[in-house]
Design an enzyme around this catalytic site. Structure first.
Site, PDB file in Angstrom:
ATOM      1  N   HIS A  22       0.834  -1.201   0.000  1.00 44.10           N
ATOM      2  CA  HIS A  22       0.000   0.000   0.000  1.00 44.10           C
ATOM      3  C   HIS A  22       0.873   1.257   0.000  1.00 44.10           C
ATOM      4  O   HIS A  22       0.666   2.179  -0.809  1.00 44.10           O
ATOM      5  CB  HIS A  22      -0.908  -0.044   1.232  1.00 44.10           C
ATOM      6  CG  HIS A  22      -1.738   1.176   1.474  1.00 44.10           C
ATOM      7  ND1 HIS A  22      -3.115   1.172   1.369  1.00 44.10           N
ATOM      8  CD2 HIS A  22      -1.404   2.440   1.849  1.00 44.10           C
ATOM      9  CE1 HIS A  22      -3.578   2.386   1.661  1.00 44.10           C
ATOM     10  NE2 HIS A  22      -2.550   3.166   1.959  1.00 44.10           N
ATOM     11  N   GLU A  23       1.865   1.289   0.875  1.00 47.52           N
ATOM     12  CA  GLU A  23       2.722   2.476   0.976  1.00 47.52           C
ATOM     13  C   GLU A  23       3.641   2.610  -0.238  1.00 47.52           C
ATOM     14  O   GLU A  23       3.900   3.722  -0.701  1.00 47.52           O
ATOM     15  CB  GLU A  23       3.547   2.416   2.267  1.00 47.52           C
ATOM     16  CG  GLU A  23       2.714   2.386   3.540  1.00 47.52           C
ATOM     17  CD  GLU A  23       1.729   3.544   3.649  1.00 47.52           C
ATOM     18  OE1 GLU A  23       2.022   4.642   3.141  1.00 47.52           O
ATOM     19  OE2 GLU A  23       0.639   3.340   4.235  1.00 47.52           O
ATOM     20  N   HIS A  81       1.688   4.252  -2.863  1.00 48.96           N
ATOM     21  CA  HIS A  81       1.691   5.708  -2.688  1.00 48.96           C
ATOM     22  C   HIS A  81       2.948   6.315  -3.302  1.00 48.96           C
ATOM     23  O   HIS A  81       2.890   7.346  -3.981  1.00 48.96           O
ATOM     24  CB  HIS A  81       1.664   6.055  -1.193  1.00 48.96           C
ATOM     25  CG  HIS A  81       0.292   6.063  -0.583  1.00 48.96           C
ATOM     26  ND1 HIS A  81      -0.793   6.689  -1.164  1.00 48.96           N
ATOM     27  CD2 HIS A  81      -0.165   5.565   0.606  1.00 48.96           C
ATOM     28  CE1 HIS A  81      -1.853   6.551  -0.382  1.00 48.96           C
ATOM     29  NE2 HIS A  81      -1.496   5.871   0.693  1.00 48.96           N
ATOM     30  N   GLU A 118      -6.211   6.722  -1.192  1.00 46.67           N
ATOM     31  CA  GLU A 118      -6.098   5.580  -0.284  1.00 46.67           C
ATOM     32  C   GLU A 118      -6.706   4.329  -0.909  1.00 46.67           C
ATOM     33  O   GLU A 118      -6.196   3.220  -0.725  1.00 46.67           O
ATOM     34  CB  GLU A 118      -6.798   5.890   1.044  1.00 46.67           C
ATOM     35  CG  GLU A 118      -6.031   6.839   1.937  1.00 46.67           C
ATOM     36  CD  GLU A 118      -4.686   6.270   2.335  1.00 46.67           C
ATOM     37  OE1 GLU A 118      -4.633   5.115   2.805  1.00 46.67           O
ATOM     38  OE2 GLU A 118      -3.678   6.970   2.166  1.00 46.67           O
TER      39      GLU A 118
END
Length: 375
Positions: free
Chosen positions: A141-142, A145, A192
């Site tokens: 997930h990060e 980003h 997100e």
């Protein structure tokens, strides 16, 4: 991804994971997130302008703070997290592995910030809460980003939020700043959802992603929780109540940088069942070297289509009303009365209504090489 199991993490299942060479972040970005990012990337010098603000923003201070008062993930510290980070960068083909720190904080959280180079921070609360596969999805997930360039805009959001607090006493000053912050928060909530998709592409285990979101919502009590029941909460949240509840949902959401956890789980599951996701897993996805040819108009059209479909298929009373209006439903006054009071059959959809239903960069690790984290 790799068939080797780490000696100190025998419970990690040994299996292959797909790698997405040259993948563009457009492959997994939510339509609203993608349209904004495509437009920003087309603005010549936009990132440069933002990065020149680094002298005004506390980025240097943040880097020094994490370096001095957190534990930097490396081959010597939090080795299993370091392996997962490098594996995530390998799967999404991120050229530089961003520095990652573990920060002492009982609140489960993770973030990716920075203007010049992204920094990933995870809290001890999160590390202690999640198992290996759940943590792999969070790290993915990060990294998502970072690949999308979200870190730059999140840093700006943090800065503006801090400014808003400082100028709250100035007439209209806070209003102007908060208008920008509110718009950025709406975009960031969509980002997100994009990063959740990236986490699924890295972990390639939908159940692990679901479990991680459940734990963030309800703590480390998996024996007391159920994924299907958790997803049913999201459905109940969307379709329950009347227009008063719809308004309250909006008011509850406005100050948040993240969507509600049940909503994130439902959105991720929905995306995992789409043709788009399957095409990515089959190796058919947009490439990074094609980003410069992306049409801003097409991206905004996709975003508009997504929002139109959301209104059309939503079970939320307010969205149903919007669908009724768009569909030219009659007796609008009666429908408004019924939806606000929750009486009668005013909840039926019209023609447009809903249907039920600063560390030195590391090289990404090839997980097939000796020493890569297995799972």
């Amino acid at each position: 991804m790799t068939e080797r199991s780490h000696e100190s993490h025998e419970n990690v299942p040994s299996r292959q994971r797909r790698r997405f060479a040259g993948i563009s972040s457009r492959a997994y970005e939510h339509p609203a997130d993608r349209s904004a990012l495509v437009a920003l990337r087309k603005l010549s010098g936009f990132d440069t302008v933002f990065k020149t603000l680094s002298g005004l923003l506390p980025e240097r201070s943040l880097r020094l703070l994490f370096l001095s008062d957190s534990v930097r993930v490396s081959d010597a510290q939090f080795v299993h997290l370091n392996d997962m980070l490098r594996d995530a960068c390998y799967i999404l083909d991120l050229e530089k592995v961003p520095p990652m720190y573990v920060n002492q904080d009982p609140q489960p959280n993770a973030m990716c910030i920075g203007l010049d180079e992204p920094i990933i921070v995870v809290t001890t609360g999160l590390v202690e809460l999640l198992d290996e596969e759940e943590m792999r999805a969070v790290i993915g997930h990060e990294v998502g980003h970072a690949l999308s360039g979200h870190a730059v805009y999140r840093t700006i959001l943090l800065f503006l939020t801090n400014i808003a607090l400082k100028v709250a006493w100035i007439p209209l000053g806070n209003v102007a700043i908060m208008a920008i912050v509110t718009a950025l928060r709406e975009w960031f909530r969509k980002s997100e959802l994009s990063a959740d998709r990236a986490g699924l592409l890295v972990g390639q285990d939908l159940q692990a992603s679901m479990r991680g979101l459940m734990k963030i919502a309800g703590g480390n009590h998996l024996h007391e929780m159920n994924v299907d029941a958790f997803l049913a909460q999201a459905d109940e949240y969307e379709k329950g109540g009347d227009l008063r509840d719809s308004v309250l949902k909006i008011l509850n959401l406005l100050p948040r940088s993240h969507p509600f956890t049940t909503v994130r789980a439902a959105e991720l599951k929905k995306w995992s069942e789409t043709r788009d996701y399957q095409r990515i897993m089959d190796g058919h996805y947009p490439r990074r070297d094609e980003d410069k040819d992306t049409s801003v108009t097409d991206s905004f059209r996709e975003s508009a289509t997504h929002y139109a479909d959301t209104v059309r298929t939503s079970k939320d009373p307010l969205m149903k009303l919007v669908g009724d209006i768009a569909g030219g439903a009659g007796d609008l006054g009666g429908k408004l009365r019924d939806k606000f009071t929750g009486q009668g059959g005013g909840g039926a959809a019209g023609k447009g209504g809903a249907k039920d239903g600063s560390a030195e960069p590391q090289e990404p690790r090839n997980p097939d090489e000796p020493g890569a984290a297995g799972s």
